[in-house]
Design a protein around this motif. Structure first.
Motif, mmCIF file in Angstrom:
data_model
loop_
_atom_site.group_PDB
_atom_site.id
_atom_site.type_symbol
_atom_site.label_atom_id
_atom_site.label_comp_id
_atom_site.label_asym_id
_atom_site.label_seq_id
_atom_site.Cartn_x
_atom_site.Cartn_y
_atom_site.Cartn_z
ATOM 1 N N GLN A 1 -15.033 2.110 34.660
ATOM 2 C CA GLN A 1 -15.378 2.604 33.180
ATOM 3 C C GLN A 1 -15.190 4.179 32.746
ATOM 4 N N GLY B 1 -12.580 9.483 30.490
ATOM 5 C CA GLY B 1 -12.469 10.577 31.345
ATOM 6 C C GLY B 1 -12.269 10.282 32.692
ATOM 7 N N ARG C 1 -21.935 15.441 24.605
ATOM 8 C CA ARG C 1 -22.055 14.133 25.230
ATOM 9 C C ARG C 1 -23.548 13.604 25.783
ATOM 10 N N VAL D 1 -17.131 17.189 18.340
ATOM 11 C CA VAL D 1 -16.850 15.814 19.116
ATOM 12 C C VAL D 1 -18.037 15.061 19.789
ATOM 13 N N SER D 2 -18.294 14.196 19.334
ATOM 14 C CA SER D 2 -19.552 13.421 20.017
ATOM 15 C C SER D 2 -19.653 12.072 19.256
ATOM 16 N N SER E 1 -15.180 11.323 14.512
ATOM 17 C CA SER E 1 -15.581 9.862 14.161
ATOM 18 C C SER E 1 -16.958 10.157 14.901
ATOM 19 N N HIS F 1 -11.402 2.074 19.917
ATOM 20 C CA HIS F 1 -12.433 3.093 20.255
ATOM 21 C C HIS F 1 -11.780 3.883 21.333
ATOM 22 N N ALA G 1 -11.120 8.166 21.322
ATOM 23 C CA ALA G 1 -11.701 8.889 22.384
ATOM 24 C C ALA G 1 -10.503 9.804 22.702
ATOM 25 N N GLU H 1 -9.718 12.564 20.248
ATOM 26 C CA GLU H 1 -10.449 13.582 20.180
ATOM 27 C C GLU H 1 -10.544 14.432 21.345
ATOM 28 N N SER I 1 -19.871 16.190 32.078
ATOM 29 C CA SER I 1 -18.981 15.033 31.194
ATOM 30 C C SER I 1 -17.591 15.022 31.753
HETATM 31 P P1 GDP Z 1 -18.181 11.070 30.212
HETATM 32 O O1 GDP Z 1 -19.132 9.846 30.535
HETATM 33 O O2 GDP Z 1 -18.823 11.973 29.534
HETATM 34 O O3 GDP Z 1 -17.973 11.430 31.900
HETATM 35 O O4 GDP Z 1 -16.800 10.568 29.873
HETATM 36 P P2 GDP Z 1 -16.092 9.308 29.977
HETATM 37 O O5 GDP Z 1 -14.733 9.324 28.914
HETATM 38 O O6 GDP Z 1 -15.700 8.683 31.337
HETATM 39 O O7 GDP Z 1 -16.946 8.051 29.409
HETATM 40 C C1 GDP Z 1 -17.361 8.135 28.067
HETATM 41 C C2 GDP Z 1 -16.821 7.262 27.160
HETATM 42 O O8 GDP Z 1 -17.496 7.295 25.837
HETATM 43 C C3 GDP Z 1 -15.330 7.904 26.764
HETATM 44 O O9 GDP Z 1 -14.336 7.618 27.468
HETATM 45 C C4 GDP Z 1 -15.515 7.261 25.132
HETATM 46 O O10 GDP Z 1 -15.017 5.874 25.165
HETATM 47 C C5 GDP Z 1 -16.791 7.573 24.669
HETATM 48 N N1 GDP Z 1 -17.010 8.699 24.319
HETATM 49 C C6 GDP Z 1 -18.044 9.791 24.915
HETATM 50 N N2 GDP Z 1 -18.023 10.756 24.114
HETATM 51 C C7 GDP Z 1 -17.187 10.596 22.914
HETATM 52 C C8 GDP Z 1 -16.780 11.571 21.868
HETATM 53 O O11 GDP Z 1 -17.204 12.442 21.508
HETATM 54 N N3 GDP Z 1 -15.956 10.534 20.935
HETATM 55 C C9 GDP Z 1 -15.423 9.485 21.187
HETATM 56 N N4 GDP Z 1 -14.600 9.124 20.396
HETATM 57 N N5 GDP Z 1 -15.744 8.852 22.228
HETATM 58 C C10 GDP Z 1 -16.593 9.296 23.217
#
Ligand code: GDP
Length: 485
Positions: A98, A101, A286, A342-343, A373, A385, A389, A392, A408
């Protein structure tokens, strides 16, 4: 676009100092040669040896990749259960977990592992990642062909996992290479209570892993750091990365090129809102549902961080410029600072935007606050989605300065791609409902490995690698984590 510039310096920059191969068709992936013109110049040189290793990797991927007779042959031997190690081509298959990032961190790590071990990396692309990234290697594909037999159902409990093979006597760590092997090995590198499994980064284990021509790997972690703990890889890593703190920065820029849909979002937003500003500040907030920091607490911490470090001008309490200061002469151009919030949540944007909309700044600067977004919640399974992400992450990486959230991986990827040390919002002290220090600057632009492997191996006691290796530190936001610098 920089495509028509012909000076050697511009050409070098377009190819990121030789990281990128010039052999691609531009239209199929606009971001590949265009992202460079929006990033600040990289603080790290690309070593000629890294460039040589990448070109060698690309040649091998073309030789062994999907669609070649060698690939068909290797899959046939995998299916028939013949795991013998003399194969001409060896593979590591990356399976996603999942979070975008997390996926980008584990994918860079898997690629570095493939570079070090002469394997070809193949990516299992679930439908929600289709077209998200362009192909990174010229003249071939890194996508795992759909008929590959082993794509799902792996966990720490799988019999095919290396650690279970050891436990069950299927392989031995001191095996001299004589014994027969299963047709593939599964390497489980998902964190369990913020550790990776023992025996996943010990030298003798890597010798055994090396004998499998097929490896399937699942990880949520930036285990590139752990590869530096295996002495056998150290010399190559030293040559490829004279600056250790540049691993993700270079390999991320090499591997990840947003596909045209995600890149369209980036370009429209950047050109429309950010390009004209005198300065760009990115703020990434985040909030994870399991540890939801209350809005007021987080907002206050962001303001404290930006105030203490002069990242945002103070507002005055009225809409008039401060203290009877005369308005700037009409010819002076007002300095514009663009703030990219960005959030997933929209309230941070709302409040910050409102503050600068209603009030003048003491400095007379104009502060324009934007948010591309606000999807509300994480939806790893939804393609559009994920495109937002990724867009961004790239928009953040074009900032002059970034404020990111502790823990994050989304934030890690953005600042590592940028090559910018972030202002990292410190984790909350839940007892006090406040962070003592609002934000701190990490030692390097590298992501943190949250879950280091034990190095007990066959010895009796674990040891702290940060105490022994000069290029490793514990992470500012994750005390037990490790990062390169
Ligand atoms: P982490 O959970 O912060 O370590 O980051 P990850 O990328 O692994 O998982 C969080 C996921 O939530 C992202 O991949 C996106 O799908 C969504 N997400 C989290 N923060 C943002 C954001 O600021 N903008 C957008 N568009 N999606 C986000």
């Amino acid at each position: 676009s920089s495509s028509s510039s012909s000076s050697p310096a511009a050409a070098a920059d377009r190819l990121l100092g030789g990281l990128l191969s010039p052999e691609f068709d531009e239209a199929s992936c606009l971001s590949r040669y265009e992202a460079s013109s929006r990033w600040k110049p990289s603080p790290f040189l690309v070593s000629p040896y890294l460039v040589e290793r990448l070109r060698r990797y690309e040649a091998n991927h073309r030789r062994c990749g999907p669609g070649t007779a060698r690939y068909r042959d290797a899959v046939a031997r995998l299916r028939s259960g013949d795991g013998d190690g003399d194969a001409e081509c060896r593979y590591v298959v990356w399976l996603p977990i999942q979070g975008l990032g997390n996926r980008m961190l584990s994918l860079v790590s898997t690629f570095l592992y493939a570079l070090l071990t002469g394997r070809v990396v193949l990516v299992h692309e679930p439908p929600e990642m289709e077209g998200l990234f362009c192909e990174p290697f010229p003249g071939t594909s890194w996508l795992l062909p759909p008929d590959f037999p082993y794509k799902g159902g792996f966990s720490a409990a799988s019999n095919e996992s290396y650690v279970n093979m050891l436990k069950n006597g299927v392989v031995r760590h001191d095996d001299d290479g004589g014994g027969a092997l299963p047709p593939y090995v599964y390497l489980h590198l998902e964190q369990i209570h913020l550790r990776l499994q023992n025996h996943t980064f010990c030298e003798e284990d890597h010798r055994v892993l090396d004998r499998f021509s097929w490896m399937v790997l699942r990880s949520d972690s930036y285990f590139a750091v752990a590869l530096f703990l295996v002495p056998a890889y150290r010399a190559e890593l030293d040559r490829m990365f004279p600056a250790k703190g540049s691993v993700f920065h270079h390999l991320g820029r090499y591997l990840f090129h947003p596909g045209n849909r995600a890149w369209g979002i980036v370009e429209r937003f950047y050109d429309g809102y950010l390009a004209g500003a005198d300065e760009r500040l990115g703020i990434q907030v985040r909030i994870v549902p399991q540890m939801a920091v209350p809005f007021d607490v987080m907002y206050e911490q962001i303001l404290r961080c930006t105030r203490e470090h002069g990242l945002l001008p103070q507002v005055t309490s009225t809409s008039e410029p401060a203290g009877g200061r005369p308005p700037p002469p009409p010819t002076a151009k007002t300095k514009v600072k663009a703030v990219l919030v960005v959030s997933l949540k929209r309230e941070y944007y709302d409040k910050l935007h409102g503050a600068y909309y209603t009030n003048a700044t003491a400095s007379g600067e104009a502060v324009a606050v934007y948010q591309p977004s606000h999807d509300g919640d994480q939806h790893t399974e939804a393609r559009a989605h994920n495109e937002r992400a990724l867009a961004e992450i790239y928009l953040l990486s074009f900032s002059d300065a970034v404020v990111t959230t502790a823990w994050s991986t989304f934030g890690y990827v953005a600042h590592a791609l940028a090559g910018v040390r972030p202002w990292q919002l410190a984790p909350l002290d839940w007892g006090k409902m406040r962070a003592d220090v609002a934000c701190a600057r990490p030692a390097s632009v590298e992501p943190c490995l949250h879950s280091p492997p034990p190095l007990v191996c066959r010895a009796r006691r674990d040891r702290d690698p940060a105490a022994h290796l000069p290029f490793l530190r514990h992470c500012e936001d994750v005390p037990a984590g490790l990062k390169l610098f």
